[in-house]
Design a protein around this motif. Structure first.
Motif: not given
Length: 162
Positions: A148-162
């Motif tokens: 898929s095309p993506v834009e600058f600063d577009q969210p790609l992933f959500l990460v749980d840092p814990s």
């Protein structure tokens, strides 16, 4: 093309190391030249077609913008996911989850990642740029479809840092 998109394009060109880029879309023509030393934009030209053509071109733009409006209800979901870190695209391009069509994906939902691990590839101007994790954690959600095309600063992933 609005001012923010033009500014993002200028930033992208200045960071890419390209000397000159010409873009022509409908009634807008843009030429961006960068210097080799500072790699900053030198000259930007924006030309618009006569008003009559611009009015004819504006209708399809409104139709394209309409599907983007339903994305606004997704904003409350971000509040629910506030405990997660969002990994965003550093550039405009095409998002790929695999290094090659016959290779496995870099990460899946539930994958544990470490700082420096490759998460995906964003192809821009025939260059494949590996996007690396800046944090350690677990992939909670992949926000973009493969190829898929993506834009600058577009969210790609959500990460749980814990």
């Amino acid at each position: 093309m609005d001012l923010k998109e033009i500014q993002n394009l200028i930033k992208f060109v200045s960071n890419s190391g390209v000397a000159e880029v010409k873009l022509e879309t409908g009634d807008i023509k843009i030429t961006i030249r960068t210097t080799l030393e500072g790699n900053t934009p030198d000259i930007t030209y924006v030309q618009q077609a006569p008003m009559q053509q611009a009015v004819q071109q504006s209708a399809p733009v409104q139709q394209v913008a309409a599907p983007a409006a339903p994305a606004a209800p997704a904003t409350p979901a971000v509040d629910e996911n506030a405990k997660y870190v969002t990994i965003k695209s550093p550039m405009i391009g095409t998002f790929y989850r695999k290094p090659a069509p016959d290779k496995p994906t870099f990460v899946e939902v539930g994958s544990t990642i470490g700082k420096g691990d490759v998460l995906c590839v964003v192809e821009a101007m025939k260059l494949f740029n590996e996007i690396e994790a800046e944090i350690t954690g677990k992939i909670v959600k992949i926000l973009v479809d493969d190829m898929s095309p993506v834009e600058f600063d577009q969210p790609l992933f959500l990460v749980d840092p814990s």
